[in-house]
Scaffold this active site. Structure first.
Site, PDB file in Angstrom:
ATOM      1  N   SER A 113       1.047  -1.321  -0.152  1.00  0.00           N
ATOM      2  CA  SER A 113       0.399  -0.488  -0.316  1.00  0.00           C
ATOM      3  C   SER A 113       0.683   1.417  -0.308  1.00  0.00           C
ATOM      4  O   SER A 113      -0.011   2.502  -0.170  1.00  0.00           O
ATOM      5  CB  SER A 113      -1.168  -0.321   1.094  1.00  0.00           C
ATOM      6  N   TYR A 209     -10.513   2.530   6.064  1.00  0.00           N
ATOM      7  CA  TYR A 209      -9.550   2.243   4.563  1.00  0.00           C
ATOM      8  C   TYR A 209     -10.420   1.557   3.493  1.00  0.00           C
ATOM      9  O   TYR A 209     -10.598   0.309   4.548  1.00  0.00           O
ATOM     10  CB  TYR A 209      -7.991   1.608   5.152  1.00  0.00           C
ATOM     11  N   SER A 210      -9.939   1.279   1.808  1.00  0.00           N
ATOM     12  CA  SER A 210     -10.263   0.805   1.106  1.00  0.00           C
ATOM     13  C   SER A 210      -9.693   0.834   0.351  1.00  0.00           C
ATOM     14  O   SER A 210      -9.580   1.925  -0.875  1.00  0.00           O
ATOM     15  CB  SER A 210     -11.845   0.828   1.221  1.00  0.00           C
ATOM     16  N   ASN A 211      -9.314  -0.148  -0.356  1.00  0.00           N
ATOM     17  CA  ASN A 211      -8.851  -0.368  -1.482  1.00  0.00           C
ATOM     18  C   ASN A 211      -9.916   0.177  -2.941  1.00  0.00           C
ATOM     19  O   ASN A 211      -9.024   0.447  -4.099  1.00  0.00           O
ATOM     20  CB  ASN A 211      -7.943  -1.933  -1.996  1.00  0.00           C
ATOM     21  N   GLY A 356       2.920  -0.581   3.813  1.00  0.00           N
ATOM     22  CA  GLY A 356       2.051  -1.614   3.098  1.00  0.00           C
ATOM     23  C   GLY A 356       1.749  -2.872   2.702  1.00  0.00           C
ATOM     24  O   GLY A 356       3.173  -4.120   3.895  1.00  0.00           O
TER      25      GLY A 356
END
Length: 428
Positions: A113, A209-211, A356
């Site tokens: 990330s 938190y969102s990809n 990440g």
């Protein structure tokens, strides 16, 4: 046959030829949104945890950190710290369990990330060009793609206040990632999985938190420039900064440069660490604009230094990037979230950056506010149990403590005793 792990960490100090900076990543990890992926059936046989590192005093030194990183089960650990006067590198363990090849300071690895900071940079460059407005709705750029897209702004995607469910929290996505790591995900597949779930909250009314947010940002960048993410990162970030070993995996890591650190999912369920090598998995497919960049510690240092010095976009956009919202109290990182950049609070002071996790790596980046001091690290293992156990709890706690210790060294501040105890798992 078990590999032979190096029995001592190696720490080198380099005279500082120029001011190098990087950004702080206290791990706004993919795992935070549910991407802890269990090892596949083809797991490496049980290996004894590599705890036989040469003894180091429990003093919060980077040698101490390296010893703890192997003691919790990581095959290898590397760190690069620039304290504003000199650069120090600490390397211990192996880059490849099968061959026993020692990890090296210049090995490439999956940065997870930390990629989000690259993607945010591309978007802010487009803001400078007047091609994107931060407070315009996502429907302006991707009409008909996002449910309630008229009320979700580009800024909300960047700072995770959109409320959109993260596709890595979808059980079916996790199952496919576990059982078919070569599945070639499309952006449409990932979005379909995400939008099958209701929003976490109304747009702008919370933080999660969102990809999914960064998949959409990657789509916007590609649509407006008519270029692939691989080309954009190469042409607009890596090439201008001279990042020779940084690239977007499209969809797999193929350009392994001076050396490549394998990444291992670690499971602790039966009490003894078990390792699954995820090197070669289709990271570009599932992580994409949220987590598919490959880099080195020195390249990340250069990138984050340039970022905090506004070398990649205007000072106005740097100010936007550093405009933050509060992180939830239950989030494992203490601080605030900007536009693809985290402001971290540690016992030794404040730093910026990200972090990440992929299926086999846990990396962290940190940078001082002026971009002159940096701390970058990577563990070549990632705790991957889906159910809680003592092993994954200890791994997580020690990894987060290690990053805080690295920030202390970066800022030139003595490591407090409470943090040393946290590093050793003896804190109350």
């Amino acid at each position: 046959m078990s590999p032979t792990y190096p029995t001592a960490s190696t720490t080198r100090h380099h005279s500082k030829r120029r001011t190098v900076g990087v950004a702080i990543t206290a791990a706004a990890i993919l795992a935070s949104s549910g991407v802890a992926v269990a090892a596949s059936a083809a797991a490496t046989p049980h290996l004894a945890p590599p705890t036989t590192v040469a003894s180091a005093p429990a003093d919060g030194s980077m040698r101490d950190v390296a010893q703890q990183m192997l003691a919790i089960g990581n095959p290898g650990y590397l760190a690069r710290i620039n304290d504003g006067r000199r650069v120090s590198t600490t390397v211990v363990g192996v880059a490849d369990i099968a061959t026993g090849r020692a990890l090296r300071a210049d090995d490439q690895f999956e940065i997870g990330s930390n990629t989000k900071t690259f993607t945010a940079t591309l978007i802010l460059q487009l803001v400078d060009k007047k091609a994107v407005a931060l407070d315009s709705p996502v429907s302006t750029y991707l009409p008909g793609v996002v449910p309630d897209g008229d009320n979700i702004t580009v800024r909300m995607l960047l700072n995770h206040t959109s409320g959109l469910f993260s596709y890595t929290g979808d059980p079916e996505v996790l199952s496919i990632m576990q059982n078919d790591p070569q599945h070639n995900w499309t952006e449409r597949e990932l979005l379909t999985a995400a939008f099958a779930h209701p929003p976490t909250f109304a747009p702008g009314k919370g933080w999660s938190y969102s990809n999914t947010n960064y998949t959409l940002l990657g789509m916007i960048a590609q649509k407006l420039t008519r270029s692939s993410l691989a080309d954009l990162i190469r042409q607009r970030i890596a090439r201008p900064l001279g990042l020779k070993h940084t690239y977007y995996a499209n969809p797999r890591a193929t350009n392994t440069g001076p050396g490549y650190a394998h990444g291992y999912a670690i499971t602790f369920a039966d009490g003894t660490p078990k390792y699954t090598d995820h090197t070669g998995a289709n990271i570009g497919g599932w992580a994409g604009a949220a987590g598919a960049v490959i880099s080195t510690t020195s390249d990340l240092s250069r990138f984050y230094s340039a970022l905090l010095k506004a070398e990649l976009f205007s000072r106005a956009q740097l100010q936007q990037m550093k405009t933050t919202v509060a992180l939830p109290r239950e989030f494992p990182i203490k601080g605030r979230y900007g536009l693809g950049l985290i402001k971290f609070d540690t016992p030794c002071g404040t730093a910026w950056g990200h972090g990440g996790d992929t299926q086999g790596h846990h990396s962290t980046t940190a940078v001082s506010d002026d971009g002159r001091r940096t701390a970058i690290s990577d563990s070549t293992g990632k705790a991957s149990d889906l159910a809680p156990n003592d092993g994954i709890t200890r791994w997580t706690n020690v990894e987060f403590a290690a990053q805080k210790v690295a920030v202390c060294h970066m800022l030139g501040t003595p490591v407090p005793g409470s943090l040393i105890r946290e590093l050793h798992g003896t804190a109350p």
